[in-house]
Motif scaffolding. Structure first.
Motif, mmCIF file in Angstrom:
data_model
loop_
_atom_site.group_PDB
_atom_site.id
_atom_site.type_symbol
_atom_site.label_atom_id
_atom_site.label_comp_id
_atom_site.label_asym_id
_atom_site.label_seq_id
_atom_site.Cartn_x
_atom_site.Cartn_y
_atom_site.Cartn_z
ATOM 1 N N SER A 191 -10.982 -3.640 1.344
ATOM 2 C CA SER A 191 -12.494 -3.189 1.384
ATOM 3 C C SER A 191 -12.603 -1.822 1.986
ATOM 4 O O SER A 191 -11.597 -1.083 2.575
ATOM 5 C CB SER A 191 -13.030 -4.248 2.548
ATOM 6 N N GLU A 192 -13.913 -1.017 1.514
ATOM 7 C CA GLU A 192 -13.891 0.121 2.081
ATOM 8 C C GLU A 192 -15.490 0.489 1.998
ATOM 9 O O GLU A 192 -16.252 0.082 0.919
ATOM 10 C CB GLU A 192 -13.104 1.217 1.289
ATOM 11 N N HIS A 193 -15.936 0.797 3.273
ATOM 12 C CA HIS A 193 -17.390 1.522 2.984
ATOM 13 C C HIS A 193 -17.768 2.828 3.992
ATOM 14 O O HIS A 193 -16.644 3.078 4.648
ATOM 15 C CB HIS A 193 -18.378 0.216 3.606
ATOM 16 N N PHE A 194 -18.774 3.210 3.771
ATOM 17 C CA PHE A 194 -18.869 4.751 4.420
ATOM 18 C C PHE A 194 -20.115 4.637 5.185
ATOM 19 O O PHE A 194 -21.125 3.895 4.951
ATOM 20 C CB PHE A 194 -19.021 5.921 3.469
ATOM 21 N N GLU A 195 -20.294 5.613 6.197
ATOM 22 C CA GLU A 195 -21.580 5.714 7.035
ATOM 23 C C GLU A 195 -21.669 7.409 7.003
ATOM 24 O O GLU A 195 -20.545 7.892 7.328
ATOM 25 C CB GLU A 195 -21.607 5.186 8.233
ATOM 26 N N TYR A 205 1.971 -3.540 4.601
ATOM 27 C CA TYR A 205 1.151 -4.503 5.424
ATOM 28 C C TYR A 205 -0.418 -4.037 5.223
ATOM 29 O O TYR A 205 -0.649 -2.976 4.609
ATOM 30 C CB TYR A 205 1.520 -4.480 6.846
ATOM 31 N N CYS A 206 -1.274 -4.912 5.510
ATOM 32 C CA CYS A 206 -2.703 -4.627 5.485
ATOM 33 C C CYS A 206 -3.023 -4.183 6.953
ATOM 34 O O CYS A 206 -2.502 -4.985 8.030
ATOM 35 C CB CYS A 206 -3.388 -5.736 5.031
ATOM 36 N N GLU A 207 -4.000 -3.200 7.043
ATOM 37 C CA GLU A 207 -4.517 -2.909 8.367
ATOM 38 C C GLU A 207 -5.982 -2.056 8.090
ATOM 39 O O GLU A 207 -6.129 -1.499 7.328
ATOM 40 C CB GLU A 207 -3.499 -1.891 8.939
ATOM 41 N N ASP A 208 -6.443 -2.117 9.345
ATOM 42 C CA ASP A 208 -7.857 -1.663 9.439
ATOM 43 C C ASP A 208 -7.752 -0.001 9.431
ATOM 44 O O ASP A 208 -6.927 0.234 10.013
ATOM 45 C CB ASP A 208 -8.891 -2.006 10.540
ATOM 46 N N PHE A 209 -8.641 0.674 8.927
ATOM 47 C CA PHE A 209 -8.740 2.094 9.029
ATOM 48 C C PHE A 209 -10.082 2.490 9.264
ATOM 49 O O PHE A 209 -11.151 1.969 9.154
ATOM 50 C CB PHE A 209 -8.165 2.674 7.794
ATOM 51 N N ARG A 210 -9.908 3.729 9.874
ATOM 52 C CA ARG A 210 -11.240 4.601 10.160
ATOM 53 C C ARG A 210 -11.064 6.207 9.968
ATOM 54 O O ARG A 210 -9.850 6.476 10.437
ATOM 55 C CB ARG A 210 -11.860 4.434 11.295
ATOM 56 N N GLY A 265 -4.637 9.105 17.978
ATOM 57 C CA GLY A 265 -4.224 7.929 17.325
ATOM 58 C C GLY A 265 -3.676 6.932 18.536
ATOM 59 O O GLY A 265 -3.313 7.359 19.541
ATOM 60 N N ARG A 266 -3.574 5.676 18.116
ATOM 61 C CA ARG A 266 -2.865 4.603 19.078
ATOM 62 C C ARG A 266 -1.315 4.966 19.411
ATOM 63 O O ARG A 266 -0.821 5.663 18.446
ATOM 64 C CB ARG A 266 -3.331 3.363 18.717
ATOM 65 N N CYS A 267 -0.895 4.427 20.688
ATOM 66 C CA CYS A 267 0.431 4.581 20.992
ATOM 67 C C CYS A 267 1.456 3.486 19.969
ATOM 68 O O CYS A 267 2.251 4.032 19.739
ATOM 69 C CB CYS A 267 0.615 4.178 22.295
ATOM 70 N N SER A 268 0.704 2.567 19.545
ATOM 71 C CA SER A 268 1.262 1.302 18.924
ATOM 72 C C SER A 268 1.581 1.647 17.357
ATOM 73 O O SER A 268 0.946 2.413 16.731
ATOM 74 C CB SER A 268 0.785 -0.140 19.055
ATOM 75 N N ASN A 269 2.755 1.204 17.061
ATOM 76 C CA ASN A 269 2.797 0.585 15.534
ATOM 77 C C ASN A 269 2.457 -0.473 15.074
ATOM 78 O O ASN A 269 1.755 -1.252 15.906
ATOM 79 C CB ASN A 269 4.277 0.821 15.116
ATOM 80 N N VAL A 325 -17.959 9.033 7.743
ATOM 81 C CA VAL A 325 -16.640 8.229 8.128
ATOM 82 C C VAL A 325 -16.798 6.913 7.136
ATOM 83 O O VAL A 325 -17.566 6.083 6.646
ATOM 84 C CB VAL A 325 -17.050 7.549 9.734
ATOM 85 N N PHE A 326 -15.299 6.584 7.059
ATOM 86 C CA PHE A 326 -14.954 5.444 5.797
ATOM 87 C C PHE A 326 -14.201 4.594 6.915
ATOM 88 O O PHE A 326 -13.326 4.722 7.672
ATOM 89 C CB PHE A 326 -14.290 5.874 5.020
ATOM 90 N N GLU A 327 -14.654 3.414 6.720
ATOM 91 C CA GLU A 327 -14.056 2.181 7.510
ATOM 92 C C GLU A 327 -13.722 1.122 6.304
ATOM 93 O O GLU A 327 -14.524 0.992 5.366
ATOM 94 C CB GLU A 327 -14.734 1.696 8.499
ATOM 95 N N GLY A 328 -12.476 0.156 6.634
ATOM 96 C CA GLY A 328 -12.256 -0.619 5.865
ATOM 97 C C GLY A 328 -10.785 -1.408 6.054
ATOM 98 O O GLY A 328 -10.459 -1.264 7.301
#
Length: 393
Positions: free
Chosen positions: A103-107, A128-133, A246-250, A119-122
């Motif tokens: 999925s992907e949408h923009f604002e 592996y699958c993962e959310d992005f922004r 970015g977050r600390c985790s993988n 900004v794109f989110e999806g």
């Protein structure tokens, strides 16, 4: 009002309008942003229906500005040039496949004739699958992309780096205090599963806190060092610019990362001293000359040889965290992506085509040998023959 006073009033208004135009204070209107929906197969050949994929298509009074924005976004998101004649959809007919997207949408965050910010989110999938922004912001007058180098000064990045580290440390300490209370409650209820989960979270958050504190000690030891800006992203909003670490985790440990990404929003007035003269001018609606840059910007140009017609090309070239280079380029008449990889070489750069293609040895693949020119990059492309190259933002 007496006639003389009326004439003076009109003269003052006209003078003000002329001054506004002459100084660039007069604002152009917002760019037109159309939503295109993807039609065609998605991941593993399954049609994209339940999780739509959309892209913006920008229109501007200056077609070159719109084309610069559209091509950069489509290359960055889908490794393809933007549709030539868009309707309401895009897909295979435009040379675009979305095998890695669920999925992907923009604002649109800001669109005022000065800055176009999206900004794109999806959800994207690789191993592996993962959310992005992911955010992009453009100078609406020129279509040039805002990058870390042309938005914030080196001194500003040092200030922001320190502020982001302080905020990260504050958040991890607060999270550890919360987890300590949760662990106490879990022990009182003798919930073995809750105790184990909370202990894992505490260990993870402590490791992240220690890493941020170590970063702070390193920064204090070298106060004039410019931080690695690739670790940060930024988003231009209506009244503030937001910086994101970015977050600390993988991926495997993300479930333990309650802090996730760290965000700090600064009103434009508060951020002003950190911003480059170029960014401040664009925000104020004044004409501005951007700093010279090629990485991250859409490049247009040609390959040429004496006695032959020039071959129009479009390229997007990015510098990776390790200092190497990766990109994609297209011949205008073919519109198929050709991957590039390489590295700086002395004062120039060397790029090899289709480095991941194992059907030919690397030394037999075409190579770009380029150096900085007055307005971009210049050099040669060497394959079956040698062609001259000129590229510019």
């Amino acid at each position: 009002m007496r006639p003389a006073a009326a004439v003076n009033c009109v003269a003052i208004v006209l003078a003000g309008l002329l001054l506004a135009v002459g100084t660039g204070a007069a604002m152009a209107g917002p760019l037109q942003v159309q939503t295109l929906s993807y039609q065609g197969p998605g991941r593993n050949g399954i049609a994209v229906d339940a999780h739509p994929i959309t892209m913006p298509f920008v229109r501007s009074p200056d077609p070159a500005v719109a084309a610069r924005i559209n091509d950069l976004l489509f290359i960055a998101r889908h490794r393809a040039l933007s549709p030539r004649r868009p309707g309401q959809t895009f897909g295979a007919a435009d040379g675009i496949a979305v095998d890695g997207q669920l999925s992907e949408h923009f604002e649109v965050l800001r669109n005022d004739g000065r800055i176009l910010s999206l900004v794109f989110e999806g959800e994207g999938c690789g191993a592996y699958c993962e959310d992005f922004r992911q955010a992009y912001a453009f100078d609406a007058r020129t279509g040039l992309l805002f990058t870390a180098e042309n938005v914030v000064t080196p001194a500003g990045w040092r200030q922001l780096d320190a502020r982001m580290r302080r905020e990260s440390i504050r958040l991890y300490r607060a999270q550890l205090a919360t987890l300590a209370q949760e662990l106490k409650q879990a022990r009182q209820t003798a919930s073995v599963g809750d105790i184990s989960d909370t202990q894992e979270r505490i260990a993870f958050n402590q490791a992240c806190l220690q890493a941020r504190e170590a970063d702070t000690a390193t920064a204090h030891a070298a106060p004039h060092r410019v931080p690695e800006t690739d670790r940060y992203r930024f988003e231009f909003g209506p009244s503030a610019i937001t910086f994101v670490a970015g977050r600390c985790s993988n991926h495997a440990l993300r479930a333990l990362d309650d802090v996730d990404s760290v965000r700090v929003s600064l009103p434009y007035a508060a951020a002003g001293a950190m911003l480059t003269p170029y960014a401040r001018a664009v925000l104020a609606g004044r004409p501005a000359t951007p700093p010279e840059a090629v990485f991250g910007q859409l490049l247009r140009g040609s390959l040429s040889a004496a006695g032959s017609a020039d071959l129009a090309v479009t390229m997007l070239l990015n510098r990776l965290d390790d200092g190497s280079l990766a990109g994609t380029y297209f011949y205008g008449h073919i519109r198929q992506p050709i991957d590039l990889s390489g590295a700086p070489q002395g004062a120039g750069i060397r790029l090899t085509e289709d480095a991941g293609d194992t059907s030919r040895p690397r030394h037999m693949k075409p190579v770009f040998t380029l150096s900085r020119s007055a307005d971009g990059l210049a050099g040669t492309w060497t394959g079956e023959r040698t062609l001259g190259v000129r590229l510019h933002p």
